[in-house]
Design a protein around this motif. Structure first.
Motif, PDB file in Angstrom:
ATOM      1  N   ALA A  51      18.913  -0.984 -18.308  1.00 44.86           N
ATOM      2  CA  ALA A  51      19.409  -1.289 -19.653  1.00 44.86           C
ATOM      3  C   ALA A  51      19.657  -2.786 -19.807  1.00 44.86           C
ATOM      4  N   SER A  52      20.124  -3.420 -18.726  1.00 43.07           N
ATOM      5  CA  SER A  52      20.359  -4.864 -18.772  1.00 43.07           C
ATOM      6  C   SER A  52      19.055  -5.629 -18.969  1.00 43.07           C
ATOM      7  N   ASP A  53      17.996  -5.191 -18.294  1.00 43.39           N
ATOM      8  CA  ASP A  53      16.691  -5.840 -18.469  1.00 43.39           C
ATOM      9  C   ASP A  53      16.225  -5.741 -19.921  1.00 43.39           C
ATOM     10  N   ILE A  54      16.399  -4.557 -20.505  1.00 49.53           N
ATOM     11  CA  ILE A  54      15.929  -4.344 -21.876  1.00 49.53           C
ATOM     12  C   ILE A  54      16.735  -5.188 -22.855  1.00 49.53           C
ATOM     13  N   SER A  55      18.023  -5.341 -22.582  1.00 51.25           N
ATOM     14  CA  SER A  55      18.846  -6.204 -23.424  1.00 51.25           C
ATOM     15  C   SER A  55      18.359  -7.650 -23.354  1.00 51.25           C
ATOM     16  N   LYS A  56      18.015  -8.109 -22.143  1.00 50.50           N
ATOM     17  CA  LYS A  56      17.503  -9.474 -21.992  1.00 50.50           C
ATOM     18  C   LYS A  56      16.155  -9.615 -22.679  1.00 50.50           C
ATOM     19  N   LEU A  57      15.315  -8.612 -22.539  1.00 47.00           N
ATOM     20  CA  LEU A  57      14.003  -8.616 -23.195  1.00 47.00           C
ATOM     21  C   LEU A  57      14.159  -8.801 -24.705  1.00 47.00           C
ATOM     22  N   ALA A  58      15.120  -8.098 -25.287  1.00 44.35           N
ATOM     23  CA  ALA A  58      15.305  -8.145 -26.732  1.00 44.35           C
ATOM     24  C   ALA A  58      15.880  -9.473 -27.210  1.00 44.35           C
ATOM     25  N   SER A  59      16.451 -10.253 -26.300  1.00 45.08           N
ATOM     26  CA  SER A  59      17.075 -11.520 -26.690  1.00 45.08           C
ATOM     27  C   SER A  59      16.100 -12.691 -26.664  1.00 45.08           C
ATOM     28  N   LEU A  60      14.894 -12.470 -26.115  1.00 46.89           N
ATOM     29  CA  LEU A  60      13.943 -13.565 -25.983  1.00 46.89           C
ATOM     30  C   LEU A  60      13.426 -14.020 -27.347  1.00 46.89           C
ATOM     31  N   LYS A  61      13.315 -15.310 -27.503  1.00 43.56           N
ATOM     32  CA  LYS A  61      12.882 -15.885 -28.779  1.00 43.56           C
ATOM     33  C   LYS A  61      11.526 -15.337 -29.202  1.00 43.56           C
ATOM     34  N   LYS A  62      10.587 -15.245 -28.249  1.00 43.71           N
ATOM     35  CA  LYS A  62       9.247 -14.764 -28.591  1.00 43.71           C
ATOM     36  C   LYS A  62       9.290 -13.332 -29.108  1.00 43.71           C
ATOM     37  N   ASN A  63      10.105 -12.494 -28.473  1.00 44.56           N
ATOM     38  CA  ASN A  63      10.190 -11.106 -28.913  1.00 44.56           C
ATOM     39  C   ASN A  63      10.899 -10.977 -30.256  1.00 44.56           C
ATOM     40  N   ILE A  64      11.886 -11.816 -30.481  1.00 45.31           N
ATOM     41  CA  ILE A  64      12.553 -11.813 -31.791  1.00 45.31           C
ATOM     42  C   ILE A  64      11.558 -12.200 -32.877  1.00 45.31           C
ATOM     43  N   GLU A  65      10.699 -13.175 -32.582  1.00 43.17           N
ATOM     44  CA  GLU A  65       9.680 -13.572 -33.553  1.00 43.17           C
ATOM     45  C   GLU A  65       8.674 -12.447 -33.779  1.00 43.17           C
ATOM     46  N   LEU A  66       8.290 -11.748 -32.697  1.00 39.37           N
ATOM     47  CA  LEU A  66       7.379 -10.616 -32.841  1.00 39.37           C
ATOM     48  C   LEU A  66       7.992  -9.532 -33.727  1.00 39.37           C
ATOM     49  N   ALA A  67       9.263  -9.212 -33.464  1.00 39.79           N
ATOM     50  CA  ALA A  67       9.935  -8.169 -34.242  1.00 39.79           C
ATOM     51  C   ALA A  67      10.110  -8.591 -35.692  1.00 39.79           C
ATOM     52  N   GLN A  68      10.406  -9.858 -35.902  1.00 44.00           N
ATOM     53  CA  GLN A  68      10.581 -10.347 -37.275  1.00 44.00           C
ATOM     54  C   GLN A  68       9.273 -10.252 -38.047  1.00 44.00           C
ATOM     55  N   ALA A  69       8.168 -10.613 -37.398  1.00 40.58           N
ATOM     56  CA  ALA A  69       6.864 -10.546 -38.055  1.00 40.58           C
ATOM     57  C   ALA A  69       6.481  -9.106 -38.380  1.00 40.58           C
ATOM     58  N   ALA A  70       6.933  -8.170 -37.536  1.00 41.77           N
ATOM     59  CA  ALA A  70       6.616  -6.756 -37.747  1.00 41.77           C
ATOM     60  C   ALA A  70       7.656  -6.043 -38.601  1.00 41.77           C
ATOM     61  N   GLY A  71       8.693  -6.762 -39.031  1.00 39.72           N
ATOM     62  CA  GLY A  71       9.761  -6.143 -39.806  1.00 39.72           C
ATOM     63  C   GLY A  71      10.588  -5.182 -38.984  1.00 39.72           C
ATOM     64  N   GLN A  72      10.806  -5.496 -37.691  1.00 39.38           N
ATOM     65  CA  GLN A  72      11.472  -4.570 -36.775  1.00 39.38           C
ATOM     66  C   GLN A  72      12.685  -5.193 -36.090  1.00 39.38           C
ATOM     67  N   LEU A  73      13.329  -6.155 -36.732  1.00 43.25           N
ATOM     68  CA  LEU A  73      14.472  -6.815 -36.101  1.00 43.25           C
ATOM     69  C   LEU A  73      15.608  -5.835 -35.836  1.00 43.25           C
ATOM     70  N   GLN A  74      15.878  -4.955 -36.791  1.00 43.78           N
ATOM     71  CA  GLN A  74      16.949  -3.982 -36.588  1.00 43.78           C
ATOM     72  C   GLN A  74      16.612  -3.039 -35.439  1.00 43.78           C
ATOM     73  N   GLU A  75      15.358  -2.618 -35.372  1.00 41.19           N
ATOM     74  CA  GLU A  75      14.948  -1.723 -34.297  1.00 41.19           C
ATOM     75  C   GLU A  75      15.074  -2.411 -32.934  1.00 41.19           C
ATOM     76  N   LEU A  76      14.725  -3.711 -32.876  1.00 39.49           N
ATOM     77  CA  LEU A  76      14.840  -4.457 -31.627  1.00 39.49           C
ATOM     78  C   LEU A  76      16.297  -4.570 -31.202  1.00 39.49           C
ATOM     79  N   ALA A  77      17.185  -4.832 -32.159  1.00 38.19           N
ATOM     80  CA  ALA A  77      18.611  -4.918 -31.852  1.00 38.19           C
ATOM     81  C   ALA A  77      19.136  -3.576 -31.346  1.00 38.19           C
ATOM     82  N   ALA A  78      18.648  -2.486 -31.938  1.00 37.72           N
ATOM     83  CA  ALA A  78      19.080  -1.156 -31.503  1.00 37.72           C
ATOM     84  C   ALA A  78      18.623  -0.874 -30.079  1.00 37.72           C
ATOM     85  N   VAL A  79      17.393  -1.241 -29.762  1.00 36.32           N
ATOM     86  CA  VAL A  79      16.879  -1.045 -28.407  1.00 36.32           C
ATOM     87  C   VAL A  79      17.707  -1.851 -27.409  1.00 36.32           C
TER      88      VAL A  79
END
Length: 703
Positions: A51-79
């Motif tokens: 769970a800690s790894d997944i939390s770190k994964l979700a905090s990465l700038k590149k992944n936040i940009e990916l989620a934002q482009a896909a309209g999935q920021l809330q889903e990323l935060a939930a994960v």
């Protein structure tokens, strides 16, 4: 035959063996799920994400940009909060950036791997849970406050801290949510906790309310020292995942509770009486709880903050270091700087200083998930301790303009009417959703209450995986006694994952054959390959290849695969070209044993591909006697690559599909025999359903 997603080999002919693993305590600071491999020129490793790894994964700038482009920021935060992937946020899309971030991190599962290496990544996922419901965890939490009850009852005197028939929760909560969250986005969820009375309160005819006994703060923190037993009457002014800051008239101090602390049980501004022993840790005073009593809440006014900058950060660090044994009280500070990621840690550096930094002390996921590398940070909080000699620890109260923890209301104490008459009430919780214009309760979702946790024999208002598996089916049975086969319901609760408590966690219950089953988090595996980008830097990519291992030897598990090859040669070559009437006739390429052939050299008996020219000539002289040995070998290889293998793969895997944006390969490891045995690898690209196109084979590398 063995078919799986676990590669035994690497392309290029290198045979890879997974090294044995043993438990090591060294990795505690790095990756919870990783056991250090024994390095024996290993090019393939396995790792299970935590769970800690997944939390770190979700905090990465590149992944936040990916989620934002896909309209999935809330889903990323939930994960990030829940610690498992969903059908929307998948490791295939988001894990590569996390793996790239581990390059050069000593102790990580990819630290020593070379280009071309393979990582088999196991991860928790819940494909059955609707993606939108995972947003509940990342949504809002609101406990209706005394002030909100006053709004509901329309009076600061004639009110009760509960809903009642005259003012029901269903009719009042949507308006309270609209006021509390005026800028809510569509599909935002909120878990609301409130009190309910079965009867309306009787306020009587008196216009004079019963006087309230004021809460009197103590003045003991400012003079506290190690070894004291204190009785503190103060206000909760900051909260982290390990405890809270209590402030009285004379100062502030950390009340340390440790792991398992439930942040949601506390609210900024709560009047609290707490007693316990004073100790010092990392230069800061802290209190260990003996007794604790919460009262009402009040507004918090923070003192003028000390700005931490290049002129005083070293002095502050030295002051805390000087109090290593005696400890200092917490002080309110503000800092502006740039976040720099160091492995799994986030350190905030102020401009002009690179040998001291600020670290957020056990901040909630709502903050840590935002800490990308290079993020400009403006925060306020309590300077409470230090780590090492140059990391200042702060319990944050405000992060980039947002209050921490985010809360719309204050939690309440005893439920009374204006006349001071206690009312019998129950505490309930419900899930609401904002559809873009109004809030409404969500059907078929319930929330565990304090009484539920008590009934489940829990000492805290949370449950772990074992308790969830045991008690949630019973909870569904009790809550829905008239369920019908196929009914589906959801429950929201606080889930303890072994290290932290995930608030507003969601599980799915399904009624099947007169019994409730609760969805579990499945463990799945995907593989990733280390390549190089255009600049030559290491880069991980998702590898959906299917790996087939065909071991050699008599009576091996590869016999059915090779026999299918022999059968294909008999039916498609020997029968039409040689007029063979039996697979054991010996006419054509298939021998009289019926289990090997020399069209492509496949042998179900030996479990290999036999490319001996002399054996081929002996079986089919009419074809091979006029060829040189090299021509025979070349012809058999071509038959194997372009005719037999594609046809047999089509027969065995007719449902194979082309990759969705990523090439789908079938990679087969086998043994070739030409007088001695050789390990080989052949690849096929799926170009259409059940269609396999030859790509390459390692036996051609030397040609």
């Amino acid at each position: 035959m063995k078919l799986n997603n676990i590669p035994k080999i690497l392309l290029g002919g290198t045979i890879v063996v997974l090294a044995g693993c043993s438990e090591n305590a060294w990795n505690d600071k790095m990756l919870d799920g990783f056991e250090e491999p024994v390095i024996e020129d290993v090019e393939t490793v396995t790792y299970t994400m935590t769970a800690s790894d997944i939390s770190k994964l979700a905090s990465l700038k590149k992944n936040i940009e990916l989620a934002q482009a896909a309209g999935q920021l809330q889903e990323l935060a939930a994960v990030a909060a829940q610690g498992y992937f969903t059908e929307t946020i998948t490791p295939q899309v988001y894990a590569p950036a996390w793996l790239d971030s581990l390059a050069g991190v000593k102790g990580s599962p990819v630290y020593y791997l070379d280009n071309g290496s393979t990582l088999q990544l196991s991860f928790p996922t819940s494909q059955d849970l609707p993606a939108e419901l995972t947003q509940i965890t990342a949504g809002k939490s609101m406990t209706v406050s005394e002030e909100q009850y006053q709004t509901v009852w329309g009076s600061e005197t004639d009110y009760t801290e509960a809903f009642a028939p005259a003012h029901t929760a269903a009719s009042e909560i949507p308006g309270l949510l609209a006021t509390a969250y005026p800028d809510a986005d569509a599909d935002t969820y909120a878990v609301v906790t409130y009190n309910v009375a079965a009867q309306n309160p009787n306020f009587g005819s008196s216009d004079t309310p019963t006087p309230e006994v004021p809460f009197e703060q103590s003045s003991v923190i400012g003079t506290a020292k190690v070894g004291d037993d204190l009785d503190i009457a103060g206000i909760v002014t900051a909260i982290c995942t390990r405890g809270y800051i209590v402030t009285d008239k004379s100062g502030s101090m950390l009340v340390y509770v440790a792991s398992g602390f439930v942040m949601d049980d506390y609210t900024i501004g709560t009047q609290i009486k707490v007693s316990g022993a004073v100790s010092a840790y990392n230069g800061g005073l802290q209190l260990t709880i003996d007794t604790e009593e919460k009262a009402k809440t009040e507004a918090v006014v923070y003192p003028a903050a000390t700005l931490i900058d290049k002129n005083n950060i070293a002095e502050l660090a030295e002051e805390i270091n000087g109090g290593k044994n005696s400890g200092i009280t917490a002080r309110y500070v503000t800092v502006k700087g740039t976040n720099k990621k160091s492995g799994t840690y986030n350190n905030i550096y102020v401009e002009g200083i690179d040998n001291f930094d600020v670290s957020l002390y056990y901040a909630p996921t709502s903050v840590t998930s935002l800490l990308t590398d290079g993020l400009e940070v403006n925060l306020s909080g309590y300077l409470s301790s230090r780590s090492g000699s140059n990391h200042l620890n702060i319990i944050v109260t405000e992060f980039n303009g947002a209050k921490v923890p985010e809360t719309a209301t204050a939690k309440t104490a005893a439920v009374v009417s204006r006349g001071g008459v206690e009312m019998t009430t129950t505490t309930e919780s419900a899930v609401y959703q904002f559809n873009g214009s109004k809030w409404a309760a969500v059907k078929n979702i319930t929330v565990l209450t304090h009484d539920d946790y008590v009934a489940m024999n829990q000492s805290r208002d949370n449950i772990n995986a074992t308790a969830a598996a045991t008690y949630l089916p019973l909870y569904f049975q009790k809550t829905y006694p008239y369920a019908q086969d196929g009914d589906t319901r959801y429950v929201v609760y606080n889930f303890y994952n072994g290290s932290t408590t995930v608030n507003n966690y969601v599980s799915r219950g399904e009624f099947v054959e007169n019994a409730w089953t609760v969805n579990t988090i499945n463990t799945e595996m995907s593989q990733f390959v280390l390549t190089k980008d255009t600049n030559g830097y290491p880069k991980w990519i998702y590898d959906p290849s299917i790996y087939i291992d065909l071991p050699s030897g008599r009576n091996s598990s590869s016999a059915p695969f090779y026999q299918a090859c022999v059968d294909w040669v008999y039916n498609n070559v020997d029968v039409p070209e040689f007029g063979s009437t039996s697979i054991t006739s010996g006419v054509g390429y298939v021998t009289s044993f019926g289990n090997n052939e020399y069209y492509a050299g496949t042998s179900a008996y030996q479990g290999n591909v036999d490319l001996r020219p002399t054996a081929a000539k002996g079986q089919t002289p009419s074809i091979y006697s006029k060829m040189s040995d090299d021509e025979i070998v070349s012809t058999m290889k071509k038959h194997f690559e372009e005719n037999v293998m594609p046809a047999v793969l089509h027969e065995m895997y007719p449902d194979a599909q082309p990759g969705n944006g990523v090439n789908q390969y079938y990679v087969i490891s086998f043994v070739m025999y030409n007088g001695s045995s050789h390990d080989e690898v052949i690849r096929y690209l799926v170009t259409a359903p059940g269609t396999f196109e030859f790509v390459d084979c390692t036996w051609n590398d030397a040609e």
